[in-house]
Design a protein around this motif. Structure first.
Motif, mmCIF file in Angstrom:
data_model
loop_
_atom_site.group_PDB
_atom_site.id
_atom_site.type_symbol
_atom_site.label_atom_id
_atom_site.label_comp_id
_atom_site.label_asym_id
_atom_site.label_seq_id
_atom_site.Cartn_x
_atom_site.Cartn_y
_atom_site.Cartn_z
ATOM 1 N N ARG A 22 0.956 -1.097 0.314
ATOM 2 C CA ARG A 22 0.060 0.317 -0.236
ATOM 3 C C ARG A 22 0.797 1.583 -0.014
ATOM 4 O O ARG A 22 1.053 2.781 -0.793
ATOM 5 C CB ARG A 22 -0.762 -0.586 1.482
ATOM 6 C CG ARG A 22 -2.542 0.544 1.153
ATOM 7 C CD ARG A 22 -2.694 0.668 2.220
ATOM 8 N NE ARG A 22 -3.972 -0.556 2.879
ATOM 9 C CZ ARG A 22 -4.716 -0.325 3.588
ATOM 10 N NH1 ARG A 22 -4.786 0.557 4.342
ATOM 11 N NH2 ARG A 22 -5.169 -1.414 4.048
ATOM 12 N N VAL A 45 -1.562 9.808 4.742
ATOM 13 C CA VAL A 45 -3.256 10.101 3.882
ATOM 14 C C VAL A 45 -3.370 9.557 2.408
ATOM 15 O O VAL A 45 -4.019 9.091 2.606
ATOM 16 C CB VAL A 45 -3.753 11.808 3.289
ATOM 17 C CG1 VAL A 45 -4.825 12.185 2.980
ATOM 18 C CG2 VAL A 45 -3.299 12.330 5.060
ATOM 19 N N ALA A 46 -2.715 9.498 1.706
ATOM 20 C CA ALA A 46 -2.643 9.074 0.613
ATOM 21 C C ALA A 46 -2.636 7.105 0.370
ATOM 22 O O ALA A 46 -4.190 6.749 0.475
ATOM 23 C CB ALA A 46 -1.355 9.336 0.054
ATOM 24 N N GLY A 47 -2.798 7.015 1.598
ATOM 25 C CA GLY A 47 -2.846 5.287 1.567
ATOM 26 C C GLY A 47 -3.313 5.059 2.868
ATOM 27 O O GLY A 47 -3.263 3.520 2.766
ATOM 28 N N GLY A 48 -4.034 5.796 3.844
ATOM 29 C CA GLY A 48 -4.679 5.269 4.702
ATOM 30 C C GLY A 48 -4.266 4.382 5.843
ATOM 31 O O GLY A 48 -4.510 3.552 6.253
ATOM 32 N N LEU A 49 -2.639 5.130 6.275
ATOM 33 C CA LEU A 49 -2.524 4.437 7.233
ATOM 34 C C LEU A 49 -1.522 5.458 8.515
ATOM 35 O O LEU A 49 -1.575 6.947 8.241
ATOM 36 C CB LEU A 49 -0.827 3.945 6.449
ATOM 37 C CG LEU A 49 -1.076 2.622 5.626
ATOM 38 C CD1 LEU A 49 0.207 2.423 4.580
ATOM 39 C CD2 LEU A 49 -1.225 1.875 6.211
ATOM 40 N N SER A 50 -0.880 5.061 9.118
ATOM 41 C CA SER A 50 -0.906 5.874 10.152
ATOM 42 C C SER A 50 0.907 6.317 9.652
ATOM 43 O O SER A 50 1.717 5.860 8.933
ATOM 44 C CB SER A 50 -0.429 5.632 11.638
ATOM 45 O OG SER A 50 1.080 4.511 11.384
ATOM 46 N N PRO A 51 1.324 7.249 10.047
ATOM 47 C CA PRO A 51 2.726 8.389 9.693
ATOM 48 C C PRO A 51 3.974 7.195 10.450
ATOM 49 O O PRO A 51 4.792 6.958 9.668
ATOM 50 C CB PRO A 51 3.161 9.157 10.453
ATOM 51 C CG PRO A 51 1.970 10.219 10.711
ATOM 52 C CD PRO A 51 0.379 8.372 10.651
#
Lengths: 370, 370
Positions: free
Chosen positions: B318, B336-342
């Motif tokens: 992802r 934001v783009a990947g829908g993941l935490s930093p």
């Protein structure tokens, strides 16, 4: 997540719309959380950062604006379909990570359409052969009352949608990006036509971009909302094989169209058949036979018209085969030719004469042509 | 049936040669009589008209001349092969009505050849596609040490024989008429070339004409002397499907080559696969896999070279999918783009950097192309 929207959507629906923006399609963390505590509570948990695993939703929480998504959706005539709604396609419930909701544009009823449906998928870089077959299959299935579901991509997908539209059937395009966002852009007109009579569907919020992983996740929707999937052309690494494998894993029928062994665009179809998860189909009747109601949709076996003399017993057939076409030959010579006694030849000639397949000619017998 | 011939052939061999003239191929009366009392006694019974059922052999008894048949055969270098001979293809013994003998021209050993063999059959009115595939398959099988058996007809048969000859392999032509009688006449040269290195085979005596029923009977020989049968192209009523069904009935492997669904010349192949008795093959390696020794001949699955990023875990994939190709993007935006935490993005970037799939660029990260 209250006031203006709650007049249109209940809290759960609103929260599901939020999740369609917050989580990537198929995100296992989000799905299991929503399944356990519901969409509303799950959203609250994210806002409160109730667990380290929920941190992945924090970046998007900062840009979340469900009201705006609903407004954009409404501007494009999109409604939010949720599990349990009458027109929710229940096939999706078979997924380990079903969508939180579907954004849906168009007049058709998705649930009833999916009950008699076929996904037609295949290569973007299809050949003219593949596009022609996809168009024919889709039109033939639409004429048999099937809803044809595909992905609106170049090649096979577009040919399938167009085949349905040509016969004024119902077709459903499932997109990897937002339903307001025609992709590929060149298919804006096609998608516009689909929306008029069928449906354009997505599990991601309006304005979302189609990304590689969303295409793969989109495939699982196509595979499970339908009764079965037909792969028309596919290279060995085609995404449509991914759809077909999803379908097979979830117990759906998978069919594939053969093509020249010299065409790399048929190699994926052939491999799916060799691997045993796809059945071979050559026309819409065979697809309907595989996907439709038992009996009503049974394909008649293709056959050529029977020829005279097809079902003769062996002895009579031997006599028939030894008969000349032009000049009559006497029984004694026919006996030598057929390896039979004169009595057997005479008996065979009697049967052949009754059937109109032999006639006397001069001193002997010959074939009679109808 | 004595003196001069018995110096060349024993009585049984001589009587079997007589039966190859007296009885039509597959004649159940003759076969059961010979099986019960032997070829010599059966011949005597016919001469004595010991039973009304034997009358069918009387007409040909009047023209029987085994000496002449043997002479003609000898002139064409043909020998008489009988059941039990070292080079008798034992697969024929599976038949309900095996041939009394085989008339055989050419230097090859039929029995050992048939132990690693494939029948390649198909339509006379083949397409250019079919002939090309037949040639390729035959050549590829010959290169793998297979003997290719076919019927010397126009179309697929001839293409298969030629494919073998082109790579100096061994090919066997089984004829419906006498081995001295090239059929079709246009293939006299082809049959001459086959006889030089391979074999031309028939169960009927020299000078016998090929007839419709002999073609059908010939098919059962091709089907059972080989390990398996490959149908390259066949219309729905093709005689090659008759061969394939014989093969299936006798437990041989049956394979078929797919083609365009728009080609009537592939319709029979597709039907055989849909009926479930033929497996789909696309090249010689797959045929060898189906017919050859387990292990040694296993076909490697066709595949395209793996692409970088093919086997990343879902999270890393992802992150990879959200990386731009040109200008670097900072971790926060990737999240934001990947829908993941930093933190998840950072971990994914670390793995991607190690794999050479991501690189720093400006203030952020981008894909690294190899």
């Amino acid at each position: 997540m209250n006031a203006p929207a709650s007049s249109l959507l209940d809290q759960d629906r609103f929260a599901r719309a939020a999740w369609s923006r917050l989580a990537e399609p198929g995100d296992a963390v989000a799905v299991s959380l929503v399944a356990r505590i519901g969409a509303v509570e799950a959203l609250r948990a994210v806002r409160e950062q109730a667990h380290p695993a929920l941190e992945r939703f924090a970046p998007r929480l900062g840009v979340l604006d469900v009201e705006r998504d609903l407004e954009v959706g409404a501007r494009f005539g999109a409604r939010v379909l949720c599990p349990g709604d009458p027109d929710w396609p229940t096939g999706l419930d078979d997924l380990a990570a079903p969508p939180f909701c579907l954004w849906v544009r168009g007049p058709a009823d998705l649930a009833s359409g999916c009950r008699r449906s076929a996904a037609i998928v295949g290569a973007r870089s299809a050949t003219a052969y593949g596009e022609m077959v996809a168009t024919d299959l889709a039109a033939g299935l639409a004429e048999r009352g099937f809803v044809v579901v595909s992905g609106a991509a170049f090649g096979i997908d577009a040919a399938a949608h167009r085949g349905v539209l040509a016969v004024e059937g119902t077709t459903v395009a499932v997109l990897a990006g937002g339903v307001d966002r025609p992709y590929p852009a060149a298919h804006a007109t096609l998608l516009g036509r689909i929306v008029e009579s069928g449906l354009v569907v997505s599990e991601v919020a309006p304005a979302s971009a189609p990304t590689k992983s969303r295409f793969l996740q989109r495939n699982r929707l196509i595979a499970t909302m339908t009764v079965g999937t037909v792969v028309v052309e596919a290279g060995l690494r085609s995404g449509s094989l991914n759809t077909a494998r999803h379908a097979a894993e979830h117990g759906r029928v998978v069919a594939a169209v053969p093509g020249p062994v010299t065409s790399m665009m048929s190699a994926g179809c052939h491999q799916a058949m060799r691997d045993g998860y796809a059945v071979l189909v050559t026309d819409a009747a065979e697809v309907a036979d595989a996907l439709g109601d038992l009996g009503a949709d049974s394909a008649t076996r293709p056959s050529e018209p029977a020829r005279p003399g097809d079902d003769l017993d062996e002895l009579t057939a031997r006599v028939h085969a030894s008969l000349p076409v032009r000049r009559g030959v006497p029984v004694e010579r026919l006996a030598v030719a057929g390896g039979l006694s004169p009595a057997e030849v005479a008996a065979g000639l009697g049967r052949l004469e009754l059937l109109g397949l032999a006639e006397r000619h001069g001193e002997g017998w010959r074939q009679r042509r109808s």
